[in-house]
Motif scaffolding. Structure first.
Motif, short mmCIF file in Angstrom:
data_model
loop_
_atom_site.label_atom_id
_atom_site.label_comp_id
_atom_site.label_asym_id
_atom_site.label_seq_id
_atom_site.Cartn_x
_atom_site.Cartn_y
_atom_site.Cartn_z
N GLU A 56 0.83 -1.21 0.00
CA GLU A 56 0.00 0.00 0.00
C GLU A 56 0.86 1.26 0.00
OE1 GLU A 56 -3.65 -0.14 2.49
OE2 GLU A 56 -2.99 -2.15 2.96
N THR A 57 2.18 1.10 0.06
CA THR A 57 3.07 2.25 -0.06
C THR A 57 3.00 2.86 -1.46
OG1 THR A 57 4.84 0.72 -0.68
CG2 THR A 57 4.71 1.38 1.63
N SER A 58 2.54 2.03 -2.42
CA SER A 58 2.54 2.48 -3.82
C SER A 58 1.27 2.11 -4.58
CB SER A 58 3.72 1.86 -4.57
OG SER A 58 4.92 2.03 -3.88
N VAL A 59 0.43 1.29 -3.99
CA VAL A 59 -0.67 0.65 -4.73
C VAL A 59 -1.99 0.92 -4.03
CG1 VAL A 59 -1.53 -1.62 -5.50
CG2 VAL A 59 0.93 -1.17 -5.46
N PRO A 60 -3.08 1.17 -4.79
CA PRO A 60 -4.39 1.32 -4.13
C PRO A 60 -4.78 0.03 -3.42
CG PRO A 60 -4.63 1.17 -6.53
CD PRO A 60 -3.18 1.30 -6.25
N ASN A 61 -5.52 0.18 -2.33
CA ASN A 61 -5.76 -1.00 -1.48
C ASN A 61 -6.97 -1.82 -1.91
OD1 ASN A 61 -8.00 0.49 -0.64
ND2 ASN A 61 -7.79 -0.15 1.48
N ASP A 62 -7.61 -1.44 -3.03
CA ASP A 62 -8.85 -2.16 -3.37
C ASP A 62 -8.62 -3.16 -4.51
OD1 ASP A 62 -10.05 -0.99 -6.13
OD2 ASP A 62 -8.92 0.55 -5.06
N PHE A 63 -9.53 -4.10 -4.60
CA PHE A 63 -9.40 -5.17 -5.58
C PHE A 63 -9.99 -4.81 -6.95
CE2 PHE A 63 -8.21 -9.78 -5.04
CZ PHE A 63 -7.03 -9.45 -4.40
N PHE A 64 -10.77 -3.76 -7.00
CA PHE A 64 -11.29 -3.33 -8.30
C PHE A 64 -10.11 -2.92 -9.19
CE2 PHE A 64 -14.55 -2.58 -5.09
CZ PHE A 64 -15.60 -3.31 -5.62
N ALA A 65 -9.17 -2.19 -8.62
CA ALA A 65 -7.99 -1.77 -9.38
C ALA A 65 -7.17 -2.99 -9.83
CB ALA A 65 -7.13 -0.83 -8.53
N ARG A 121 -23.55 -1.94 -4.46
CA ARG A 121 -24.66 -1.10 -4.90
C ARG A 121 -24.61 -0.86 -6.41
NH1 ARG A 121 -26.87 2.03 -0.17
NH2 ARG A 121 -28.42 2.45 -1.76
N THR A 122 -25.76 -1.06 -7.03
CA THR A 122 -25.86 -0.72 -8.46
C THR A 122 -26.58 0.60 -8.66
OG1 THR A 122 -27.96 -1.90 -8.72
CG2 THR A 122 -25.94 -3.16 -9.07
N ASP A 123 -27.05 1.22 -7.56
CA ASP A 123 -27.73 2.52 -7.70
C ASP A 123 -26.76 3.66 -7.45
OD1 ASP A 123 -27.35 2.10 -5.04
OD2 ASP A 123 -29.41 2.55 -4.43
N ARG A 124 -25.62 3.56 -8.08
CA ARG A 124 -24.61 4.62 -8.01
C ARG A 124 -24.28 5.06 -9.43
NH1 ARG A 124 -26.00 5.38 -3.61
NH2 ARG A 124 -24.80 5.31 -1.67
N LEU A 125 -23.88 6.29 -9.56
CA LEU A 125 -23.74 6.86 -10.90
C LEU A 125 -22.62 6.25 -11.72
CD1 LEU A 125 -24.51 10.58 -10.07
CD2 LEU A 125 -25.84 9.05 -11.54
N ASN A 126 -21.73 5.47 -11.09
CA ASN A 126 -20.68 4.82 -11.89
C ASN A 126 -21.15 3.55 -12.59
OD1 ASN A 126 -20.87 3.38 -9.49
ND2 ASN A 126 -18.67 3.19 -9.20
N VAL A 127 -22.32 3.03 -12.22
CA VAL A 127 -22.77 1.78 -12.86
C VAL A 127 -24.22 1.78 -13.30
CG1 VAL A 127 -21.08 0.25 -11.78
CG2 VAL A 127 -23.21 0.74 -10.59
N MET A 128 -25.01 2.77 -12.91
CA MET A 128 -26.43 2.73 -13.23
C MET A 128 -26.72 3.34 -14.60
SD MET A 128 -27.80 5.58 -10.58
CE MET A 128 -29.49 5.20 -10.92
N SER A 150 -16.29 -1.27 -13.70
CA SER A 150 -16.74 0.08 -13.32
C SER A 150 -16.82 0.36 -11.84
CB SER A 150 -18.12 0.35 -13.93
OG SER A 150 -18.02 0.36 -15.33
N MET A 151 -16.96 -0.65 -11.01
CA MET A 151 -17.19 -0.37 -9.60
C MET A 151 -15.90 0.01 -8.86
SD MET A 151 -20.08 -2.98 -8.19
CE MET A 151 -21.81 -2.70 -8.60
N GLY A 152 -16.10 0.54 -7.66
CA GLY A 152 -14.99 0.86 -6.77
C GLY A 152 -15.45 0.67 -5.34
N PRO A 153 -14.59 0.97 -4.38
CA PRO A 153 -14.99 0.79 -2.97
C PRO A 153 -16.28 1.53 -2.61
CG PRO A 153 -12.65 1.21 -3.14
CD PRO A 153 -13.20 1.41 -4.52
N GLN A 154 -16.60 2.60 -3.34
CA GLN A 154 -17.83 3.35 -3.02
C GLN A 154 -19.09 2.53 -3.29
OE1 GLN A 154 -15.85 3.83 -5.65
NE2 GLN A 154 -16.78 5.02 -7.28
N ASN A 155 -18.96 1.44 -4.03
CA ASN A 155 -20.12 0.58 -4.28
C ASN A 155 -20.29 -0.50 -3.21
OD1 ASN A 155 -18.96 1.39 -7.20
ND2 ASN A 155 -21.19 1.26 -7.24
N VAL A 156 -19.30 -0.64 -2.32
CA VAL A 156 -19.36 -1.70 -1.30
C VAL A 156 -20.27 -1.24 -0.17
CG1 VAL A 156 -18.04 -3.15 0.28
CG2 VAL A 156 -17.05 -2.48 -1.93
N ASP A 157 -21.49 -1.73 -0.18
CA ASP A 157 -22.48 -1.31 0.82
C ASP A 157 -22.38 -2.12 2.10
OD1 ASP A 157 -25.34 0.08 1.30
OD2 ASP A 157 -25.42 -2.01 1.99
#
Ligand SMILES: [Zn+2]
Length: 507
Positions: free
Chosen positions: A361-370, A436-443, A455-462
């Motif tokens: 995480e010193t250099s890489v985003p911590n999420d699996f979508f990336a 969540r699919t009711d977010r502007l990145n995927v709806m 298309s998803m990111g951590p913001q979709n993890v409800d």
């Protein structure tokens, strides 16, 4: 040390369950089928409503949970996927996956407008670096060794290890990673080891603790005075890991170096029945035919995960396959730091399905979508490049479903846990994410697997469940005191910079 995750459940922030959904809102099926309706749903869903005080699902011990009306991606080919179905959870395990489950006793989690999937599984992350996030965004592997390992790592105190592991674990849960292998090479003393294990256990994440070497200012870890590596693994097995049926389990993290330095770690691991993880095929250092040498000592077995594998030779690849090993590709860091090209196609060609990992995480985003998008795009780029170069014997393009399998079931396999997690299969532990699919990145939602991978990111993890326990709900980690957490992180970071004698400009 106290940890910020309190024992109580936090209050709801907002909810879209059938009881609370605004009257003007529409069902997910309608959302899928009617583009005009999608626009209406968008406005209502994003605004949401505020709940009155309502108990958090899972607050009543022993009561079944019913995830209702979600778009279910089981990733179990025998079960399949459902546009709309339910998942019943009893005693922390998945009891049923099918449409229209009726269970009057169950507490309902409304999953309308959500994708229900297995949690992501990371097979290699140096979690002690959780307080060093983004410290080296422009660095190479050599820069990483000089700064993160020799400068910071050599000066870590046990409390710093605790904070790093704890931040990394909570960040993983927040982004939908329910199981993570902590590739832990910060064992300057046994107290460092105890701190790492405590942080993993406090966080509530499902973790594989991979016990590794110390860090020193000159890189000569075997000369570290306080280190008991690798023999202390016998104590760890006895003290913390006497059962395999617990949320945190034990691996050995074998060091980088010559085969004579590695073989004692392999032996110590197998003496206590711990699986092994090791970095191989990393840049120029990875061209030394190490696996051929380890194989000459009969050390290669199916209990080992090989990380990176970018510069292995063909014989080494065959050795991994023929001995039943698993692999972990950290595509983002490999492209960033000079490990070599991520060997996605190489693995597929030889017959090995890779797992994925964040690494640092010193250099890489911590999420699996990336991570998923990195390997998906790189494999396609390689195939297109070959086509442009006139290659007529091209491999197939990866599909989004294959990449989602790498991020879940293949991760579970590499972490030695495929009997317990990785798919939504009755009998397995309930490690589940609601996206969540009711977010502007995927709806509006048209293709569930495509939405998750591209298309998803951590913001979709409800919502996140681990072994049936609700760890995140309505987009918020449950029971975490963020004020306490911020203090823990700031204090550990400042203490570490001071002990390493590094000025932190923060810009
Ligand atoms: Zn690594």
């Amino acid at each position: 040390m106290t940890h910020p995750r309190a024992t109580g459940w936090s209050d709801h922030v907002s909810c879209f369950c059938s009881a609370c959904r605004p009257k003007s809102a529409i069902s997910r099926r309608e959302l899928l089928c009617t583009s005009a309706a999608s626009a209406i749903a968008a406005s209502t869903a994003i605004i949401g409503t505020t709940h009155a005080q309502q108990p958090m699902p899972g607050a009543v011990p022993g009561r079944p949970l019913l995830i209702k009306d979600g778009c279910v991606l089981s990733l179990d080919r025998a079960i399949g996927d459902f546009e709309r179905a339910d998942v019943l959870i009893e005693h922390g395990k998945i009891a049923a996956v099918r449409p229209n489950i009726a269970d009057a006793d169950a507490e309902v989690i409304d999953a309308a407008r959500m994708i229900v999937a297995p949690g992501f599984v990371d097979t290699h992350r140096h979690m002690w670096q959780g307080i060093l996030r983004n410290v080296l965004p422009d660095g190479s592997l050599d820069d990483y060794i000089a700064t993160v390992q020799k400068t910071f790592g050599a000066n870590y105190a046990p409390d710093d290890v605790y904070a790093g592991d704890y931040f990394s674990a909570l960040g993983a849960i927040d982004s939908g990673v329910t199981c993570i292998l902590d590739w832990s090479h910060i064992h300057n003393t046994p107290a460092h080891t105890d701190a790492a294990i405590k942080a993993l256990m406090d966080s509530g994440v499902r973790a594989v603790f991979a016990y590794g070497n110390a860090q020193t200012t000159d890189g000569r870890w075997w000369e570290a005075k306080g280190s008991k590596y690798p023999d202390d693994i016998a104590r760890l097995r006895k003290q913390y890991f006497s059962s395999e049926d617990q949320l945190v389990t034990l691996y050995m993290a074998a060091p980088s170096g010559a085969s004579e330095q590695i073989l004692p770690s392999f032996k110590a691991a197998r003496d206590v029945g711990a699986r092994i993880t090791i970095h191989v095929g990393v840049g120029e250092r990875g061209r030394a035919a190490l696996l051929e040498k380890l194989n000459a000592a009969n050390a290669l077995k199916s209990d080992t995960t090989y990380i990176h594998c970018c510069t292995l030779n063909d014989t080494e690849w065959k050795l991994i396959r023929d001995t039943g090993g698993t692999i972990s590709i950290a595509g983002y860091v490999e492209t960033l730091m000079g490990h070599g090209s991520p060997p996605i196609q190489k693995a597929i060609d030889i017959g090995i399905r890779p797992s994925l990992s964040v690494d640092v995480e010193t250099s890489v985003p911590n999420d699996f979508f990336a991570q998923m998008r990195t390997v998906f795009s790189l494999q396609k780029k390689d195939v297109w490049d070959r086509r442009l170069a006139g290659d007529k014997n091209l491999p197939k393009f990866l599909t989004v479903r294959e990449v989602l399998e790498f991020a879940t079931i293949e991760g579970a396999r590499a972490n030695g846990l495929d009997r317990k997690i990785g798919t939504l299969t009755p009998g397995k532990d309930a490690d589940i994410i609601l996206l969540r699919t009711d977010r502007l990145n995927v709806m509006p939602m048209n293709n569930a697997v495509g939405a998750v991978v591209t298309s998803m990111g951590p913001q979709n993890v409800d919502t996140v469940l681990i072994a049936g326990k609700v760890m995140k709900r309505n987009g918020q980690l449950v029971g975490v005191d963020f004020g306490h957490l911020a203090r823990l992180g700031d204090e550990a970071r400042d203490r570490l910079y001071a002990s390493a004698n590094v000025k932190n400009t923060r810009i």
